[in-house]
Design an enzyme around this catalytic site. Structure first.
Site, PDB file in Angstrom:
ATOM      1  N   ARG A   8      -8.781  -0.098   4.459  1.00 31.11           N
ATOM      2  CA  ARG A   8      -7.853   0.866   3.866  1.00 31.11           C
ATOM      3  C   ARG A   8      -6.514   0.216   3.552  1.00 31.11           C
ATOM      4  O   ARG A   8      -5.817   0.617   2.634  1.00 31.11           O
ATOM      5  CB  ARG A   8      -7.587   2.006   4.838  1.00 31.11           C
ATOM      6  CG  ARG A   8      -8.745   2.931   4.933  1.00 31.11           C
ATOM      7  CD  ARG A   8      -8.506   4.012   5.941  1.00 31.11           C
ATOM      8  NE  ARG A   8      -9.728   4.692   6.112  1.00 31.11           N
ATOM      9  CZ  ARG A   8     -10.014   5.876   5.605  1.00 31.11           C
ATOM     10  NH1 ARG A   8      -9.130   6.482   4.948  1.00 31.11           N
ATOM     11  NH2 ARG A   8     -11.165   6.452   5.775  1.00 31.11           N
TER      12      ARG A   8
ATOM     13  N   ARG B  18       0.766  14.674  12.848  1.00 32.32           N
ATOM     14  CA  ARG B  18       1.263  14.490  11.464  1.00 32.32           C
ATOM     15  C   ARG B  18       1.566  15.814  10.754  1.00 32.32           C
ATOM     16  O   ARG B  18       1.016  16.080   9.679  1.00 32.32           O
ATOM     17  CB  ARG B  18       0.272  13.678  10.626  1.00 32.32           C
ATOM     18  CG  ARG B  18      -0.358  12.486  11.262  1.00 32.32           C
ATOM     19  CD  ARG B  18       0.526  11.306  11.439  1.00 32.32           C
ATOM     20  NE  ARG B  18       1.030  10.739  10.206  1.00 32.32           N
ATOM     21  CZ  ARG B  18       0.462   9.742   9.518  1.00 32.32           C
ATOM     22  NH1 ARG B  18      -0.698   9.250   9.945  1.00 32.32           N
ATOM     23  NH2 ARG B  18       0.991   9.229   8.453  1.00 32.32           N
TER      24      ARG B  18
ATOM     25  N   LYS C  35       0.831  -1.215   0.000  1.00 31.01           N
ATOM     26  CA  LYS C  35       0.000   0.000   0.000  1.00 31.01           C
ATOM     27  C   LYS C  35       0.860   1.257   0.000  1.00 31.01           C
ATOM     28  O   LYS C  35       0.679   2.168  -0.818  1.00 31.01           O
ATOM     29  CB  LYS C  35      -0.913   0.029   1.224  1.00 31.01           C
ATOM     30  CG  LYS C  35      -1.560   1.406   1.481  1.00 31.01           C
ATOM     31  CD  LYS C  35      -2.410   1.409   2.725  1.00 31.01           C
ATOM     32  CE  LYS C  35      -1.678   1.603   3.997  1.00 31.01           C
ATOM     33  NZ  LYS C  35      -1.346   3.007   4.336  1.00 31.01           N
ATOM     34  N   ASN C  36       1.820   1.335   0.917  1.00 23.22           N
ATOM     35  CA  ASN C  36       2.571   2.579   1.090  1.00 23.22           C
ATOM     36  C   ASN C  36       3.545   2.852  -0.041  1.00 23.22           C
ATOM     37  O   ASN C  36       3.997   3.976  -0.216  1.00 23.22           O
ATOM     38  CB  ASN C  36       3.279   2.570   2.452  1.00 23.22           C
ATOM     39  CG  ASN C  36       2.265   2.699   3.567  1.00 23.22           C
ATOM     40  OD1 ASN C  36       1.118   3.076   3.331  1.00 23.22           O
ATOM     41  ND2 ASN C  36       2.663   2.347   4.770  1.00 23.22           N
TER      42      ASN C  36
ATOM     43  N   CYS D 187      -4.411  12.835  12.522  1.00 25.11           N
ATOM     44  CA  CYS D 187      -5.268  11.636  12.452  1.00 25.11           C
ATOM     45  C   CYS D 187      -5.183  10.918  13.782  1.00 25.11           C
ATOM     46  O   CYS D 187      -4.510  11.381  14.704  1.00 25.11           O
ATOM     47  CB  CYS D 187      -4.833  10.739  11.305  1.00 25.11           C
ATOM     48  SG  CYS D 187      -3.352   9.807  11.680  1.00 25.11           S
TER      49      CYS D 187
ATOM     50  N   ASP E  98       4.385   0.360  12.160  1.00 24.85           N
ATOM     51  CA  ASP E  98       3.151  -0.251  11.634  1.00 24.85           C
ATOM     52  C   ASP E  98       2.968  -1.681  12.127  1.00 24.85           C
ATOM     53  O   ASP E  98       1.888  -2.259  11.980  1.00 24.85           O
ATOM     54  CB  ASP E  98       3.157  -0.217  10.101  1.00 24.85           C
ATOM     55  CG  ASP E  98       3.180   1.212   9.569  1.00 24.85           C
ATOM     56  OD1 ASP E  98       3.485   1.387   8.371  1.00 24.85           O
ATOM     57  OD2 ASP E  98       2.927   2.141  10.354  1.00 24.85           O
TER      58      ASP E  98
HETATM   59  C1  EPZ Z   1       4.466   6.743   6.302  1.00 30.79           C
HETATM   60  O1  EPZ Z   1       3.743   7.836   6.871  1.00 30.79           O
HETATM   61  C2  EPZ Z   1       3.445   5.599   6.183  1.00 30.79           C
HETATM   62  N1  EPZ Z   1       2.320   6.037   5.375  1.00 30.79           N
HETATM   63  C3  EPZ Z   1       2.934   5.221   7.573  1.00 30.79           C
HETATM   64  O2  EPZ Z   1       2.097   4.069   7.428  1.00 30.79           O
HETATM   65  C4  EPZ Z   1       4.111   4.813   8.442  1.00 30.79           C
HETATM   66  O3  EPZ Z   1       3.657   4.568   9.743  1.00 30.79           O
HETATM   67  C5  EPZ Z   1       5.143   5.966   8.483  1.00 30.79           C
HETATM   68  O4  EPZ Z   1       5.550   6.317   7.147  1.00 30.79           O
HETATM   69  C6  EPZ Z   1       6.389   5.589   9.269  1.00 30.79           C
HETATM   70  O5  EPZ Z   1       6.955   4.432   8.771  1.00 30.79           O
HETATM   71  C7  EPZ Z   1       2.457   6.037   4.016  1.00 30.79           C
HETATM   72  O6  EPZ Z   1       3.492   5.749   3.449  1.00 30.79           O
HETATM   73  C8  EPZ Z   1       1.258   6.432   3.235  1.00 30.79           C
HETATM   74  P1  EPZ Z   1       6.651  10.024   8.497  1.00 30.79           P
HETATM   75  P2  EPZ Z   1       4.400   9.310   6.878  1.00 30.79           P
HETATM   76  O7  EPZ Z   1       6.643  11.284   7.712  1.00 30.79           O
HETATM   77  O8  EPZ Z   1       5.197   9.515   5.653  1.00 30.79           O
HETATM   78  C9  EPZ Z   1       6.862  13.340  11.916  1.00 30.79           C
HETATM   79  C10 EPZ Z   1       0.203   2.716   7.808  1.00 30.79           C
HETATM   80  O9  EPZ Z   1      -0.225   2.191   8.850  1.00 30.79           O
HETATM   81  N2  EPZ Z   1       6.924  14.335  10.823  1.00 30.79           N
HETATM   82  O10 EPZ Z   1       7.844   9.150   8.409  1.00 30.79           O
HETATM   83  O11 EPZ Z   1       3.330  10.273   7.166  1.00 30.79           O
HETATM   84  C11 EPZ Z   1       5.481  12.673  12.003  1.00 30.79           C
HETATM   85  O12 EPZ Z   1       4.560  13.457  12.697  1.00 30.79           O
HETATM   86  C12 EPZ Z   1       0.720   4.164   7.850  1.00 30.79           C
HETATM   87  O13 EPZ Z   1       0.260   2.149   6.709  1.00 30.79           O
HETATM   88  C13 EPZ Z   1       7.148  15.673  11.138  1.00 30.79           C
HETATM   89  O14 EPZ Z   1       7.283  16.037  12.308  1.00 30.79           O
HETATM   90  O15 EPZ Z   1       5.359   9.154   8.155  1.00 30.79           O
HETATM   91  C14 EPZ Z   1       5.786  11.371  12.692  1.00 30.79           C
HETATM   92  O16 EPZ Z   1       5.784  11.542  14.065  1.00 30.79           O
HETATM   93  C15 EPZ Z   1       0.521   4.830   9.169  1.00 30.79           C
HETATM   94  N3  EPZ Z   1       7.180  16.588  10.128  1.00 30.79           N
HETATM   95  C16 EPZ Z   1       7.180  11.032  12.165  1.00 30.79           C
HETATM   96  O17 EPZ Z   1       7.728  12.251  11.625  1.00 30.79           O
HETATM   97  C17 EPZ Z   1       7.013  16.225   8.804  1.00 30.79           C
HETATM   98  O18 EPZ Z   1       7.039  17.095   7.923  1.00 30.79           O
HETATM   99  C18 EPZ Z   1       7.172   9.969  11.066  1.00 30.79           C
HETATM  100  O19 EPZ Z   1       6.342  10.405  10.027  1.00 30.79           O
HETATM  101  C19 EPZ Z   1       6.788  14.862   8.502  1.00 30.79           C
HETATM  102  C20 EPZ Z   1       6.748  13.940   9.530  1.00 30.79           C
END
Ligand code: EPZ
Length: 460
Positions: A418, A138, A39-40, A133, A326
């Site tokens: 989802r 996020r 998915k991701n 969310c 995850d």
């Molecule tokens: C991706 O989300 C995945 N989603 C998530 O999978 C997964 O949990 C996550 O990566 C971590 O592996 C998709 O790929 C669609 P991040 P993403 O940016 O890209 C903070 C699932 O269950 N952050 O690595 O949104 C953020 O708040 C989903 O399939 C900032 O502070 O994750 C978080 O605490 C859930 N500022 C941390 O970094 C930013 O600009 C990790 O977020 C961006 C992120």
């Protein structure tokens, strides 16, 4: 021509909103299960197709609600899409709109991944700010700061992110050196895609190393992009004037595969899963071995889980190659039945323990201390009506239901749909006793804590 992309669950089953999943636990599983595309990875690559002025063919695309939603967002931008089985034909040559509609984006966080490619291709993009969310606030500050470093002007007003390339004759972004304060998957993907069409070289330091980032880089390279270092913490991209058509297979879903490995462990069953990339599951396999199971690579593309006595262990979620956040909820379900006490620290998202009260409803003994869950193993779980609060929490409740004594009834299945393709059909094929039934057939379902619903409506 244009087969609608909205993903229907298998037509016979009632839609998620008005159905629940009933599971009769303690059935042992056996056999082989097919793992779907990731998915991701598919979500990021679909956004990446916006970079291409020719057609793209994506293979092994999972049939998931989130994929359907990303398709609708691309259509709203003028992209033509056609789905045939697990193949998606995407034609973004007639991209005619750089504004993504709020009503769609608000339902799918991953749609924010369109910002980088749209800006790189059109010189301008307007994307609604994805709210928080169930699992956390996020923010997208790292995405925005990186694009600004590449010369974009970014304004956030009225809940809309408006980004455009300042002045200059060419509406192209400029290569830049960007250090990410946190190895964010989304920010790495956004900036890597934006840099493929920028002028000059971009270096992303402290980049995310997840397999989905590498798969996206592979997709962009197959379109003619110049990217190296993906899969390490430093990615170098040399921009090119344009990209060309591609035919690209999506990697198998390591989180779905991890979920089925836990299904084998928690039901003390031996099952085989493929296709998988065993290297993508190293932290997951290592923890299963600590817990007392064996995980055998049958060949380069398949794994066999051999159950063992469940022993307690500690887990800390971290960016890849650390233990994936995850998989935190599915492993918590498993450790509720382990001998001894386990400490689980969720360090990636600040609010991803929503499944704890629901597992405790099933007789688990879990206490929360800040971002840590202290799990005292119990001999058995008992079936109960429970509510899913997010995607991976829903998987944890299914796993707990498979092991529990009696019937478990899970509400909030829209989360499950989802991210898991035909989960119950795959489990039934392995011998699990479960079915999806319309709520009115289940009206006496005791409604669990309503409060959990509001927060959990936005998909990840
Ligand atoms: C991706 O989300 C995945 N989603 C998530 O999978 C997964 O949990 C996550 O990566 C971590 O592996 C998709 O790929 C669609 P991040 P993403 O940016 O890209 C903070 C699932 O269950 N952050 O690595 O949104 C953020 O708040 C989903 O399939 C900032 O502070 O994750 C978080 O605490 C859930 N500022 C941390 O970094 C930013 O600009 C990790 O977020 C961006 C992120």
């Amino acid at each position: 021509m244009n087969h609608s992309l909205s993903i229907k669950h298998n037509n016979s089953a009632p839609a998620a909103q008005e159905s629940v999943l009933e599971i009769w636990g303690r059935a042992s599983l056996k056999g082989h299960v097919k793992i779907s595309g990731a998915k991701n990875s598919a979500l990021a690559i679909m956004a990446g197709s916006l970079l291409c002025p020719e057609d793209c063919r994506l293979r092994n695309v999972p049939a998931l609600v989130d994929i359907g939603m990303m398709g609708e967002i691309l259509s709203a931008l003028g992209v033509k899409l056609e789905r045939i089985g697990d193949t998606l034909e995407i034609d973004a040559r007639h991209l005619n709109n750089s504004i993504a509609p709020y009503e769609l984006v608000s339902k799918l966080r991953a749609s924010f991944f369109a910002l980088g490619p749209l800006l790189a291709r059109m010189g301008e993009a307007r994307i609604p700010l994805p709210g928080g969310c169930a699992i956390g606030a996020r923010p997208v500050d790292l995405h925005v700061r990186g694009l600004q470093a590449m010369g974009a002007e970014v304004h956030i007003e009225h809940g809309m992110v408006h980004a455009y390339v300042k002045g200059t004759l060419s509406k192209r972004l400029k290569g830049a050196k960007i250090y990410l304060d946190y190895p964010s998957v989304g920010a790495t993907e956004t900036l890597m895609m934006a840099a493929t069409l920028a002028e000059g070289e971009t270096i992303i330091e402290n980049a995310a190393q997840e397999p989905e980032v590498t798969d996206l880089a592979g997709f962009c390279r197959a379109m003619g992009a110049q990217i190296r270092g993906d899969g390490t913490n430093t990615i170098v991209i040399n921009g090119v004037p344009s990209l060309h058509s591609v035919d690209y297979p999506i990697i198998p879903d390591r989180i779905e595969a991890g979920t089925f490995l836990v299904a084998g462990a928690i039901t003390h069953s031996e099952i085989i899963l493929s296709p998988v990339v065993p290297d993508h599951l190293i932290p997951v396999i290592a923890k299963l071995k600590d817990i007392g199971c064996q995980v055998i690579a049958e060949d380069a593309h398949s794994l066999r889980i051999v159950p063992g006595n469940l022993l307690a262990t500690d887990i800390e979620t971290l960016p890849y190659p650390g233990f994936p956040t995850d998989m935190q909820a599915p492993f918590m379900a498993l450790l509720t039945l382990a001998q001894g006490n386990s400490a689980i620290a969720e360090t990636v998202f600040e609010n991803r323990l929503g499944h704890v009260p629901e597992l405790n409803r099933m007789g688990a003994d879990i206490r929360i201390k800040g971002n840590m869950a202290l799990v005292r193993g119990v001999p058995i779980l008992s079936g109960a009506p429970v509510m899913a609060t997010d995607l991976r929490a829903s998987a944890a409740l299914v796993l707990a239901g498979l092991a529990a004594d009696g019937k478990t009834t899970i509400q909030g299945l829209h989360h499950l749909d989802r991210g898991y393709e035909n989960l119950e059909a795959k489990l039934q094929q392995l011998g699990a006793k479960l079915q999806r039934v319309p709520i009115d057939a289940e009206s006496e379902v005791e409604s669990t804590s309503e409060v959990t619903t509001e927060l959990s409506e936005v998909s990840h």
